[in-house]
Design an enzyme around this catalytic site. Structure first.
Site, PDB file in Angstrom:
ATOM      1  N   ASP A 120      28.550 -11.827  80.327  1.00 17.08           N
ATOM      2  CA  ASP A 120      28.549 -12.940  81.271  1.00 17.08           C
ATOM      3  C   ASP A 120      28.944 -14.240  80.569  1.00 17.08           C
ATOM      4  O   ASP A 120      28.263 -14.688  79.654  1.00 17.08           O
ATOM      5  CB  ASP A 120      27.164 -13.113  81.899  1.00 17.08           C
ATOM      6  CG  ASP A 120      26.813 -11.988  82.857  1.00 17.08           C
ATOM      7  OD1 ASP A 120      27.710 -11.551  83.590  1.00 17.08           O
ATOM      8  OD2 ASP A 120      25.654 -11.551  82.861  1.00 17.08           O
ATOM      9  N   ASP A 152      28.901 -17.073  74.781  1.00 14.67           N
ATOM     10  CA  ASP A 152      29.159 -18.394  75.354  1.00 14.67           C
ATOM     11  C   ASP A 152      27.931 -19.285  75.373  1.00 14.67           C
ATOM     12  O   ASP A 152      28.015 -20.445  75.781  1.00 14.67           O
ATOM     13  CB  ASP A 152      29.652 -18.236  76.800  1.00 14.67           C
ATOM     14  CG  ASP A 152      28.553 -17.671  77.694  1.00 14.67           C
ATOM     15  OD1 ASP A 152      28.117 -16.534  77.439  1.00 14.67           O
ATOM     16  OD2 ASP A 152      28.118 -18.374  78.628  1.00 14.67           O
ATOM     17  N   ASN A 153      26.770 -18.764  74.941  1.00 21.67           N
ATOM     18  CA  ASN A 153      25.509 -19.476  75.094  1.00 21.67           C
ATOM     19  C   ASN A 153      24.871 -19.741  73.738  1.00 21.67           C
ATOM     20  O   ASN A 153      24.513 -18.805  73.023  1.00 21.67           O
ATOM     21  CB  ASN A 153      24.567 -18.649  75.984  1.00 21.67           C
ATOM     22  CG  ASN A 153      23.360 -19.421  76.443  1.00 21.67           C
ATOM     23  OD1 ASN A 153      22.754 -20.172  75.684  1.00 21.67           O
ATOM     24  ND2 ASN A 153      22.983 -19.230  77.699  1.00 21.67           N
ATOM     25  N   LEU A 154      24.726 -21.014  73.414  1.00 20.83           N
ATOM     26  CA  LEU A 154      24.127 -21.395  72.138  1.00 20.83           C
ATOM     27  C   LEU A 154      22.681 -20.921  72.025  1.00 20.83           C
ATOM     28  O   LEU A 154      22.248 -20.473  70.965  1.00 20.83           O
ATOM     29  CB  LEU A 154      24.170 -22.916  71.972  1.00 20.83           C
ATOM     30  CG  LEU A 154      25.547 -23.526  71.712  1.00 20.83           C
ATOM     31  CD1 LEU A 154      25.545 -25.002  72.079  1.00 20.83           C
ATOM     32  CD2 LEU A 154      25.943 -23.338  70.247  1.00 20.83           C
ATOM     33  N   LYS A 205      18.447 -11.213  73.461  1.00 21.12           N
ATOM     34  CA  LYS A 205      18.897 -12.402  72.747  1.00 21.12           C
ATOM     35  C   LYS A 205      18.152 -13.624  73.256  1.00 21.12           C
ATOM     36  O   LYS A 205      17.941 -13.733  74.460  1.00 21.12           O
ATOM     37  CB  LYS A 205      20.413 -12.586  72.955  1.00 21.12           C
ATOM     38  CG  LYS A 205      21.261 -11.453  72.412  1.00 21.12           C
ATOM     39  CD  LYS A 205      22.753 -11.627  72.727  1.00 21.12           C
ATOM     40  CE  LYS A 205      23.053 -11.362  74.200  1.00 21.12           C
ATOM     41  NZ  LYS A 205      24.513 -11.424  74.477  1.00 21.12           N
ATOM     42  N   THR A 258      21.172 -18.369  73.396  1.00 19.50           N
ATOM     43  CA  THR A 258      20.939 -16.924  73.353  1.00 19.50           C
ATOM     44  C   THR A 258      21.847 -16.254  72.325  1.00 19.50           C
ATOM     45  O   THR A 258      21.379 -15.741  71.312  1.00 19.50           O
ATOM     46  CB  THR A 258      21.141 -16.295  74.740  1.00 19.50           C
ATOM     47  OG1 THR A 258      22.444 -16.627  75.237  1.00 19.50           O
ATOM     48  CG2 THR A 258      20.092 -16.793  75.704  1.00 19.50           C
ATOM     49  N   THR A 307      24.587  -7.248  76.101  1.00 14.18           N
ATOM     50  CA  THR A 307      24.274  -8.131  77.214  1.00 14.18           C
ATOM     51  C   THR A 307      22.780  -8.214  77.494  1.00 14.18           C
ATOM     52  O   THR A 307      22.066  -7.214  77.430  1.00 14.18           O
ATOM     53  CB  THR A 307      25.013  -7.678  78.490  1.00 14.18           C
ATOM     54  OG1 THR A 307      24.615  -8.509  79.591  1.00 14.18           O
ATOM     55  CG2 THR A 307      24.725  -6.225  78.828  1.00 14.18           C
ATOM     56  N   ASN A 308      22.330  -9.411  77.818  1.00 11.89           N
ATOM     57  CA  ASN A 308      20.953  -9.615  78.243  1.00 11.89           C
ATOM     58  C   ASN A 308      20.717  -9.175  79.678  1.00 11.89           C
ATOM     59  O   ASN A 308      19.571  -9.068  80.115  1.00 11.89           O
ATOM     60  CB  ASN A 308      20.566 -11.097  78.106  1.00 11.89           C
ATOM     61  CG  ASN A 308      19.959 -11.412  76.756  1.00 11.89           C
ATOM     62  OD1 ASN A 308      19.768 -10.541  75.918  1.00 11.89           O
ATOM     63  ND2 ASN A 308      19.662 -12.687  76.531  1.00 11.89           N
ATOM     64  N   ASP A 341      29.146 -10.538  73.963  1.00 12.60           N
ATOM     65  CA  ASP A 341      28.444 -10.860  75.199  1.00 12.60           C
ATOM     66  C   ASP A 341      29.369 -10.591  76.384  1.00 12.60           C
ATOM     67  O   ASP A 341      30.594 -10.483  76.227  1.00 12.60           O
ATOM     68  CB  ASP A 341      28.040 -12.341  75.159  1.00 12.60           C
ATOM     69  CG  ASP A 341      27.339 -12.783  76.419  1.00 12.60           C
ATOM     70  OD1 ASP A 341      26.347 -12.142  76.799  1.00 12.60           O
ATOM     71  OD2 ASP A 341      27.789 -13.774  77.032  1.00 12.60           O
TER      72      ASP A 341
END
Length: 262
Positions: free
Chosen positions: A12, A207-209, A182, A211, A43-44, A10
Site C-alpha cells: 500500500d 512509503d511510510n517513515l 512493521k 512503519t 505488508t501490514n 511494502d
C-alpha cells in the site's frame, strides 16, 4: 549505493494505492524478476490471504505468486505458533486473511474464554466487537495487534487503519498490545527467514517513515523511502527514522542504482 541481493517491498503506497497500481512499480518488479533478484511483498495489511494479494497484483499487471507475499496475519500466526502450543484460544477481530492464518497455525478461534485477543483491520468493526474484546482482555487475555498503522493510502486518499481499532480495544481493555507488524522487528525477522537473504544484503522498501523505514531502523537494515504514498520528502527531513535512501518512486531508485553500479 550498493546492489542488494534481496528486497522486502511494502504494498500500500509503494506498489499500489488502493486499487490503482503505481506504474513505475510494475517496471521495477519486472526488472527484479528478469535479474533473478529475490523479493517478498511485506505488508501490514492483515485483511487478505496471500492468494488474494497475489491475485490483486496479477490483475494490476504484476506477475506474482502467493509464495511472494508475507502479511502481518502470517507473522502473527507464526509468532503464536512459535511461542505457544497448538490449540491456543484466540478471540479475533479481523477479516479473512487473519482468520485463515491463525486457523492454519493451529489456533482455536473462539468467542468464549480466550488466551489472546488479536486485532487486525476489520471494516465491520462495531461497538459489540469492541465490548467482546474488552471483556476477554479484562478476563485475562493478552492483546496482540497485527499492526498499528493509523491510516491506509487509497485511491481516495488516506483512510482509517488498524491502529484506530487497536487504540479503541487497548483503551477499552485497559492494556497495551504486543505489536507484530512493521515497525517492529518481529515481522521483519520472519520475512527475512522466508526470503533467505541476510539482512545486511537486503533492502526494505516502503512509503511510510513510521512503519516501513522505522522497521528498517529497528531491524538494523538499510531502507528506501519512496514518495508515492504516506510520507513526503519534507516528512523525511525531520523524521527520527531516517531512510538510507529516498526516491520519487521504485523505478527512479532502480535507474539511479543502474547508473551507478550496474
Amino acid at each position: 549505493m550498493k546492489a542488494y541481493k534481496g528486497y522486502l517491498l511494502d504494498l500500500d503506497g509503494t506498489v499500489y494505492r488502493g486499487n490503482e497500481v503505481i506504474p513505475e512499480a510494475v517496471h521495477f518488479i519486472r526488472a527484479l524478476r528478469e535479474e533473478g533478484i529475490p523479493y517478498l511483498y511485506l505488508t501490514n495489511n492483515s485483511s487478505a490471504p496471500p492468494e488474494a494479494v497475489a491475485k490483486k497484483l496479477q490483475a494490476m499487471g504484476i506477475e506474482a505468486s502467493p509464495e511472494e507475499v508475507y502479511t502481518s496475519s502470517m507473522a502473527t500466526a507464526a509468532y503464536l505458533a512459535e511461542k505457544h502450543p497448538q490449540g491456543t484460544r484466540v478471540h479475533v477481530i479481523g477479516e479473512e486473511g487473519l482468520h485463515m492464518a491463525l486457523a492454519q497455525a493451529g489456533c482455536t478461534l473462539t468467542d468464549q474464554e480466550a488466551d489472546y485477543v488479536v486485532v487486525g483491520i476489520d471494516r465491520s468493526f462495531s461497538y459489540a466487537k469492541l465490548a467482546a474484546a474488552a471483556r476477554a482482555i479484562r478476563s485475562g487475555a493478552t492483546l496482540i495487534a497485527t499492526n498499528r498503522d493509523p491510516a491506509l493510502p487509497t485511491e481516495n486518499g488516506l483512510m482509517p487503519g488498524n491502529g484506530a481499532l487497536v487504540a479503541a480495544v487497548a483503551a477499552a481493555g485497559g492494556t497495551q498490545p504486543i505489536v507484530i507488524g512493521k515497525p517492529e522487528s518481529i515481522i521483519v525477522n520472519y520475512a527475512l527467514k522466508r526470503l533467505g537473504t541476510p539482512k545486511e544484503e537486503t533492502l526494505i522498501v516502503g512509503d511510510n517513515l513510521m512503519t516501513d523505514i522505522a522497521a528498517g531502523v529497528n531491524s538494523g537494515m538499510d531502507s528506501l523511502l519512496v514518495l508515492t504514498g504516506y510520507s513526503s520528502a519534507a516528512d523525511a527531513a525531520v523524521s527520527p527514522w531516517q531512510p538510507t535512501y529516498v526516491a520519487d518512486h521504485l523505478m527512479a531508485w532502480y535507474e539511479k542504482l543502474a547508473g551507478g553500479n550496474r
